[in-house]
Design an enzyme around this catalytic site. Structure first.
Site, PDB file in Angstrom:
ATOM      1  N   GLU A   4      -6.911   4.569   7.789  1.00 23.58           N
ATOM      2  CA  GLU A   4      -6.912   5.841   7.736  1.00 23.58           C
ATOM      3  C   GLU A   4      -7.884   7.041   6.294  1.00 23.58           C
ATOM      4  O   GLU A   4      -8.342   7.763   6.940  1.00 23.58           O
ATOM      5  CB  GLU A   4      -5.297   6.700   6.478  1.00 23.58           C
ATOM      6  CG  GLU A   4      -4.190   6.619   7.370  1.00 23.58           C
ATOM      7  CD  GLU A   4      -3.202   5.788   6.789  1.00 23.58           C
ATOM      8  OE1 GLU A   4      -3.006   5.910   5.523  1.00 23.58           O
ATOM      9  OE2 GLU A   4      -1.932   4.564   7.229  1.00 23.58           O
ATOM     10  N   HIS A  12      -9.223   1.295   4.641  1.00 19.08           N
ATOM     11  CA  HIS A  12      -8.622   1.339   5.572  1.00 19.08           C
ATOM     12  C   HIS A  12      -8.746   2.654   6.794  1.00 19.08           C
ATOM     13  O   HIS A  12      -9.726   3.763   6.633  1.00 19.08           O
ATOM     14  CB  HIS A  12      -7.140   2.304   4.499  1.00 19.08           C
ATOM     15  CG  HIS A  12      -6.080   2.196   5.016  1.00 19.08           C
ATOM     16  ND1 HIS A  12      -5.766   3.232   6.066  1.00 19.08           N
ATOM     17  CD2 HIS A  12      -5.038   1.131   5.273  1.00 19.08           C
ATOM     18  CE1 HIS A  12      -4.173   2.343   6.431  1.00 19.08           C
ATOM     19  NE2 HIS A  12      -3.422   1.267   6.068  1.00 19.08           N
ATOM     20  N   SER A  17       3.506  -1.879  10.324  1.00 20.56           N
ATOM     21  CA  SER A  17       4.949  -1.549  10.590  1.00 20.56           C
ATOM     22  C   SER A  17       5.411  -3.328  10.307  1.00 20.56           C
ATOM     23  O   SER A  17       6.039  -3.569  10.717  1.00 20.56           O
ATOM     24  CB  SER A  17       5.410  -1.094  12.196  1.00 20.56           C
ATOM     25  OG  SER A  17       5.033  -0.180  12.124  1.00 20.56           O
ATOM     26  N   GLY A  46       2.682   2.602  10.692  1.00 14.88           N
ATOM     27  CA  GLY A  46       3.217   3.552  10.580  1.00 14.88           C
ATOM     28  C   GLY A  46       4.174   3.928  11.537  1.00 14.88           C
ATOM     29  O   GLY A  46       5.159   4.621  11.913  1.00 14.88           O
ATOM     30  N   GLU A  54      -4.970  -4.594  10.390  1.00 13.75           N
ATOM     31  CA  GLU A  54      -4.253  -3.949  10.710  1.00 13.75           C
ATOM     32  C   GLU A  54      -4.646  -2.510  12.317  1.00 13.75           C
ATOM     33  O   GLU A  54      -5.601  -2.185  12.089  1.00 13.75           O
ATOM     34  CB  GLU A  54      -4.198  -2.769   9.707  1.00 13.75           C
ATOM     35  CG  GLU A  54      -3.447  -3.420   8.249  1.00 13.75           C
ATOM     36  CD  GLU A  54      -3.210  -2.126   7.574  1.00 13.75           C
ATOM     37  OE1 GLU A  54      -2.420  -2.653   6.957  1.00 13.75           O
ATOM     38  OE2 GLU A  54      -4.346  -1.310   7.062  1.00 13.75           O
ATOM     39  N   ASN A 105       0.233  -1.189  -0.005  1.00 15.52           N
ATOM     40  CA  ASN A 105      -0.151  -0.136   0.078  1.00 15.52           C
ATOM     41  C   ASN A 105       0.753   1.181  -0.122  1.00 15.52           C
ATOM     42  O   ASN A 105       1.513   1.836   1.742  1.00 15.52           O
ATOM     43  CB  ASN A 105      -0.668  -0.014   1.411  1.00 15.52           C
ATOM     44  CG  ASN A 105      -1.664   0.916   1.600  1.00 15.52           C
ATOM     45  OD1 ASN A 105      -2.112   2.385  -0.040  1.00 15.52           O
ATOM     46  ND2 ASN A 105      -2.118   1.950   1.975  1.00 15.52           N
ATOM     47  N   TRP A 106       1.029   1.830  -0.896  1.00 12.60           N
ATOM     48  CA  TRP A 106       1.802   3.359  -1.577  1.00 12.60           C
ATOM     49  C   TRP A 106       1.511   4.089  -1.018  1.00 12.60           C
ATOM     50  O   TRP A 106       1.984   4.905  -0.832  1.00 12.60           O
ATOM     51  CB  TRP A 106       2.539   3.039  -2.601  1.00 12.60           C
ATOM     52  CG  TRP A 106       2.597   2.467  -3.068  1.00 12.60           C
ATOM     53  CD1 TRP A 106       3.920   0.982  -3.102  1.00 12.60           C
ATOM     54  CD2 TRP A 106       3.470   2.019  -5.055  1.00 12.60           C
ATOM     55  NE1 TRP A 106       3.983   0.005  -3.436  1.00 12.60           N
ATOM     56  CE2 TRP A 106       3.992   0.766  -4.790  1.00 12.60           C
ATOM     57  CE3 TRP A 106       3.242   3.284  -5.689  1.00 12.60           C
ATOM     58  CZ2 TRP A 106       4.947   0.336  -6.046  1.00 12.60           C
ATOM     59  CZ3 TRP A 106       3.654   2.711  -6.947  1.00 12.60           C
ATOM     60  CH2 TRP A 106       5.008   1.246  -6.854  1.00 12.60           C
ATOM     61  N   LYS A 107      -0.073   3.868  -0.110  1.00 13.19           N
ATOM     62  CA  LYS A 107       0.127   5.245   0.297  1.00 13.19           C
ATOM     63  C   LYS A 107      -0.309   6.763  -0.198  1.00 13.19           C
ATOM     64  O   LYS A 107       0.344   6.810  -1.649  1.00 13.19           O
ATOM     65  CB  LYS A 107      -0.497   5.926   2.259  1.00 13.19           C
ATOM     66  CG  LYS A 107      -0.101   4.179   2.438  1.00 13.19           C
ATOM     67  CD  LYS A 107       0.144   4.804   3.900  1.00 13.19           C
ATOM     68  CE  LYS A 107      -0.180   3.312   4.359  1.00 13.19           C
ATOM     69  NZ  LYS A 107       0.114   3.832   6.236  1.00 13.19           N
ATOM     70  N   GLY A 156       3.235  -0.912   3.990  1.00 13.87           N
ATOM     71  CA  GLY A 156       2.923   0.318   3.904  1.00 13.87           C
ATOM     72  C   GLY A 156       4.350   0.537   3.599  1.00 13.87           C
ATOM     73  O   GLY A 156       5.278   0.517   2.356  1.00 13.87           O
ATOM     74  N   GLY A 157       5.117   1.694   4.986  1.00 11.10           N
ATOM     75  CA  GLY A 157       6.485   1.924   4.957  1.00 11.10           C
ATOM     76  C   GLY A 157       7.625   0.931   3.815  1.00 11.10           C
ATOM     77  O   GLY A 157       8.292   1.227   2.495  1.00 11.10           O
TER      78      GLY A 157
HETATM   79  P1  13P Z   1       3.229   0.544   7.695  1.00  4.26           P
HETATM   80  O1  13P Z   1       4.307  -0.764   7.106  1.00  4.26           O
HETATM   81  O2  13P Z   1       4.005   1.496   7.024  1.00  4.26           O
HETATM   82  O3  13P Z   1       3.232   0.400   9.279  1.00  4.26           O
HETATM   83  O4  13P Z   1       1.485   0.643   7.381  1.00  4.26           O
HETATM   84  C1  13P Z   1       0.744   0.008   7.100  1.00  4.26           C
HETATM   85  C2  13P Z   1      -0.652   0.109   5.910  1.00  4.26           C
HETATM   86  O5  13P Z   1      -1.199   1.259   6.659  1.00  4.26           O
HETATM   87  C3  13P Z   1      -0.321  -0.437   5.372  1.00  4.26           C
HETATM   88  O6  13P Z   1      -2.232  -0.496   4.735  1.00  4.26           O
END
Ligand code: 13P
Length: 257
Positions: free
Chosen positions: A100, A98, A216, A176, A170, A12-14, A237-238
């Site tokens: 967010e 998600h 994470s 994050g 999640e 997930n590149w956000k 994510g990251g």
């Molecule tokens: P991180 O891997 O950066 O913690 O993000 C997780 C996430 O929200 C994937 O959708």
């Protein structure tokens, strides 16, 4: 029996990467993934990079996902994108609900549910995200929160199409933050989710649905998480923003049985 389920690593590149940056990253990812098909690999760039990403991934094993969509096919919804629009760009998966989106943009279970139903109707595979905040975990309400989000998000989903669903657990406090859930914490919730899916769709179908962990996830902690009975992959994510760490996660999923 995890052997029924192929592991899935989704990036997930956000809100990261321009179209050109996406193409460059995907060039490396597609070479790294090569012809391997023991792990399903999905990348979810921002909308503006979907078209160039589809071109960069043509003929590769890596699949394309979006990060959100609207449930209507078209109409007066300024700023929104529909399932048929995603389909026309060779998108196969879509992240829905998600945390967010839920906390920053007001996505409710009802709204997420409409999107899930629309995605399925348009042959997109939803990656439905659920998870508790730190306050909810501390209050001991993790399982209640997850149950409400899961049942709300999946209302009206037909048993026959349920096997194509992907669920992502999640924990919001792990996203994050570098704070990963322990394997026990994650496995407990994953097993609980599988139990709920069994009640909704029958055990046989529940055994086919992939439940990803997100929060994470890094190459250093992935092996242990992916070895858990009910953890079928990761929503990353990251660590999905660089080819090396993303490919290391794919490799970790390949060796985890
Ligand atoms: P991180 O891997 O950066 O913690 O993000 C997780 C996430 O929200 C994937 O959708």
């Amino acid at each position: 029996m995890s052997s029924l389920r192929k592991k899935l690593i989704a990036g997930n590149w956000k809100m990261n990467k321009t179209a050109a940056e996406a193409s460059a990253l995907l060039k490396d990812i597609r070479i790294g993934v090569g012809k391997r098909n023991d792990v399903e690999v999905v990348v979810c760039p921002p909308f503006t990079a979907l078209e160039s990403s589809a071109v960069a991934l043509e003929g590769s094993m890596v699949k394309l996902g979006a990060q959100n969509m609207h449930h209507e096919a078209n109409g007066a919804f300024t700023g929104e994108i529909s399932a048929p629009m995603l389909r026309s760009l060779f998108v196969t998966h879509v992240i829905l609900g998600h945390s967010e989106r839920r906390t920053l943009f007001g996505d409710t279970d009802k709204f997420v549910n409409q999107k899930v139903l629309s995605a399925i109707k348009n042959q997109l595979k939803p990656i439905l995200c659920v998870g508790e905040t730190l306050a909810e975990r501390d209050a001991g309400t993790t399982l209640t929160v997850v149950k409400t989000q899961l049942e709300g998000g999946l209302e009206g989903v037909n048993k026959d199409t349920a096997a194509t669903l992907v669920i992502a657990y999640e924990p919001v406090w792990a996203i994050g933050t570098g704070k990963v859930a322990t394997t026990e914490q994650a496995q407990e919730v994953h097993a609980f989710i599988r139990g709920l899916l069994g009640k909704l769709f029958g055990d046989q179908t529940a055994q086919k649905i992939r439940i990803l962990y997100g929060g994470s996830m890094k190459p250093a902690n992935a092996g242990e998480l992916l070895a858990q009975a009910d953890i079928d992959g990761g929503l990353v994510g990251g660590a999905s923003l660089e080819a090396r760490s993303f490919l290391d996660l794919v490799a970790a999923a390949g060796t985890a049985v």
